[in-house]
Each structure stands twice: as structure tokens, then as C-alpha cells.
Write a protein that holds these residues in place. Structure first.
Motif: not given
Length: 367
Positions: A195-196, A296-299, A315-316
Motif C-alpha cells: 500500500f505504501g 485500505w486499497l479502496r481508500q 495518515q493511516l
């Protein structure tokens, strides 16, 4: 491969698909193709788990899977692997690259030049490198230069014991440098770092459904692990952004109620219920992990590429790091949960305001 059937129904196929590994990956890909699986589908040859790349043989010879041809072209392990994958109906074929040891620039360049010579944008250049490549500025420049030799998609994979990106302080920052300097590069066979990577310019990525698929153990080395006996599945604790054994979560909340999880699998149940390796516990834990990571991916993908997406990821991570002491204090135990080094390093990275959406690589979509 057993986890395939545990997680496939929980994929968000609008944003992602499957990367299959293991001895029967090709046959499973064929089966999925026959069943009409339409999401992106890849097969990872995993040559890097058993073979080291050399300048003479960056794509080591492996089993031919029962194929036999008179054409001398198929004496080439690279061409044979690409053919086998394509025969299974994959979206794109991944090169069977051996493990590239730290500072072995000869093997890295040999692999890159062979893939460049293919001139085939449907081939993903697998780049399984020891995380030592991310230690020094000079090796980061060499790795970046080699990746830029190949114009098509590149899949960076990191090797090292336990959590490779947690090995030394500059690893996460140097990974971000590479992602911002190379077009059409991915991060595969990893953990939450995917995700990063997507937030910082990766065009796609993949995360491992099990702990063994979240990094590469260098060939010939026994896998190191924590001293805890594996007596429960690994469960993703959303608020902490970390994987913990279900039994550890149950122990942490022994005196208080576990907070409810509202993913589509848990539907308000607590994460302290995953206390054994029984099949149903493993199935639900794996499905829960995929559901959480999918959210998380959708966000992330809802944000504009560049600074906005980086800020959301920051932020997460920052919120998760800040929640650890709050949660531990409420449990009245001596630090039952500790943030992983990699999470703290992502949380410390300030978003790059100069990386605007107009500069972001196109097609940032997990596959």
C-alpha cells in the motif's frame, strides 16, 4: 495454494486479482481460466526461492513441467517458463528470475538486458533482490538504472529474513526513491508495504496471503521466525495495521472485551476468536485479512495519485502508530502489542508535496 479457495471470493475484482505460487500454480491458473475467472491472473514461477541468479544464468533452469519440444528455443528456461504461464491463460507472464544477491550488479544487468531484448510489454520482469540493495545510495542508483533499462512492467521483490524493510532505517525511504524514479514498477510478494508502494508511485503490486509469501528467504537459508509456537492463524488487526497471531490477540484481551471488527467476514465479531489452527479459523482469518486490505486499497485508490494518495497512506500509518500506546494502556498489560519497525518508518515519511498527480505514473492499479 490451499489459501486460494479461502480468499478468492473476497477479492475486489474491480481493483485486483490473484498471483498464484507453488508447484501447482500453472494447473490452478488453468482451472480458474476454465471457470471463467476474469480478474487479473498471474503465476509467479518463484525461481528465486531455490536458485541464485548469476551473470551466466539470471534465469536458472528449473523443471520443464512435462513439456517437451524439438524447437531449441525451448532449451531456454526463460522462454519455457513464459510459454507455460501463457498456456494457462494468465494476464501477463512473469520472468523466472533467480535471487539477486546484494551488490551482484552483473547478475542484475544480465537479467535486465535479456528482458529488454524480448521487447515484449506483456512480460513482467521479476526483480527479486536482497534488501541490501536498499542500504547504500550507490546500490540504489545501480538498481534504479537497471530497472530503467526495461521499458515494460517490472516487479520488485525484496529478500531477507523476517521483515526485510525493517532491517535498517533507510530501506523504506530508498524504496520510495526507486518508486518515484522508475516508470511502470511494482512491489510484489510483500506485506503492507504494497500500500505504501501504491501510494508512492507503483503501478501495481501484490501482498502475500500467508507470512511465507510476504518476503523472500534467500536460497539456502532456513527461514527465521519468532520463538512463539504457531498455534493460531495470523490475523490483521486493522487499527494497529499489523499481523498478530489470533492467540496473542486473545491473550491481550483476556480481561476486556475485544473491539468488534466490522468487515464483511467478521460482521461485528471480535478478533480474539481466532485461537486455533482449525480449518474454519484459518479460512475466516484469511478472508478477514483480504477484506481489511481490500478496504485500505479502496481508500488509497479513491485519492488522486501523488501527494493526496501519499497523505492518505501517511495518515493511516500515523494513526496506527499513535494507537498502540492508547490500546496498551487500556489493557493494563506491559506492552502486549508493539508496532513493527516498518510501520513506524512509513509513518515517519513526510508526503512529498512536489509529487503531484500530473507527475504520477499512469495505471496505479493493483493486479
Amino acid at each position: 495454494m490451499a489459501r486460494l479457495w479461502q480468499v478468492r471470493d473476497h477479492l475486489d475484482t474491480r481493483l485486483g486479482g490473484l498471483v498464484l505460487c507453488g508447484n501447482d500454480a500453472v494447473s490452478k491458473a488453468m482451472e480458474l481460466s476454465r471457470q471463467g475467472f476474469t480478474a487479473p491472473l498471474l503465476v509467479d514461477p518463484e525461481a528465486y526461492t531455490s536458485h541464485v541468479a548469476t551473470e551466466e544464468a539470471p534465469f536458472p533452469r528449473a523443471e520443464d513441467g512435462g513439456f517437451s519440444f524439438d524447437d531449441p528455443l525451448f532449451d531456454d528456461p526463460l522462454q519455457m517458463s513464459l510459454y507455460r504461464q501463457r498456456s494457462a491463460g494468465v494476464t501477463a507472464a512473469i520472468t523466472p528470475t533467480g535471487y539477486i544477491q546484494a551488490e551482484d550488479s552483473d547478475a542484475l544487468l544480465a537479467a535486465a538486458r535479456q528482458v529488454r531484448a524480448l521487447n515484449d510489454p506483456s512480460v513482467i520482469f521479476a526483480v527479486p533482490v536482497d534488501v541490501g540493495w536498499l542500504r547504500e545510495d550507490d546500490s540504489v542508483r545501480q538498481l534504479t538504472g537497471a530497472l530503467n533499462l526495461v521499458k515494460g512492467p517490472k516487479a520488485l521483490m525484496l529478500g531477507g529474513q523476517m521483515d526485510p524493510l525493517g532491517r535498517f532505517p533507510q530501506a523504506v525511504g530508498n524504496l520510495r526513491r526507486i518508486l518515484s524514479s522508475v516508470q511502470d514498477v511494482a512491489l510484489m510478494r510483500t506485506d503492507l508495504a504494497v500500500f505504501g508502494a501504491l501510494a508512492h508511485g507503483a503501478s501495481f503490486g501484490s501482498y502475500g496471503a500467508s507470512s511465507t509469501l510476504r518476503h523472500i528467504v534467500p536460497p539456502g537459508q532456513p527461514a527465521q521466525s519468532s520463538k512463539a509456537v504457531m498455534r493460531a492463524p495470523h490475523v490483521l488487526f486493522p487499527e494497529l495495521m499489523g499481523f498478530f497471531m489470533g492467540s496473542k490477540i486473545a491473550d491481550g484481551f483476556a480481561a476486556v472485551d475485544s473491539p468488534p471488527c466490522h468487515c464483511l467476514v467478521c460482521e461485528g465479531d471480535g478478533l480474539d476468536r481466532f485461537t486455533s489452527m482449525l480449518g474454519e479459523h484459518q479460512r475466516q482469518a484469511a478472508a478477514h485479512n483480504v477484506e481489511v486490505m481490500g478496504s485500505w486499497l479502496r481508500q488509497l485508490m479513491a485519492e488522486e495519485p501523488g501527494y493526496e494518495r501519499q497523505s492518505r497512506w501517511h495518515q493511516l500509518c500515523r494513526a496506527a502508530v499513535d494507537y498502540y500506546p492508547v490500546l496498551n494502556a487500556s489493557l493494563e498489560q506491559k506492552q502486549p502489542f508493539k508496532p513493527h519497525a516498518q510501520l513506524k518508518r512509513w509513518a515517519s515519511l513526510v508526503p512529498d508535496v512536489s509529487f503531484t498527480s500530473s507527475e504520477a505514473p499512469a495505471g496505479q492499479r493493483i493486479r
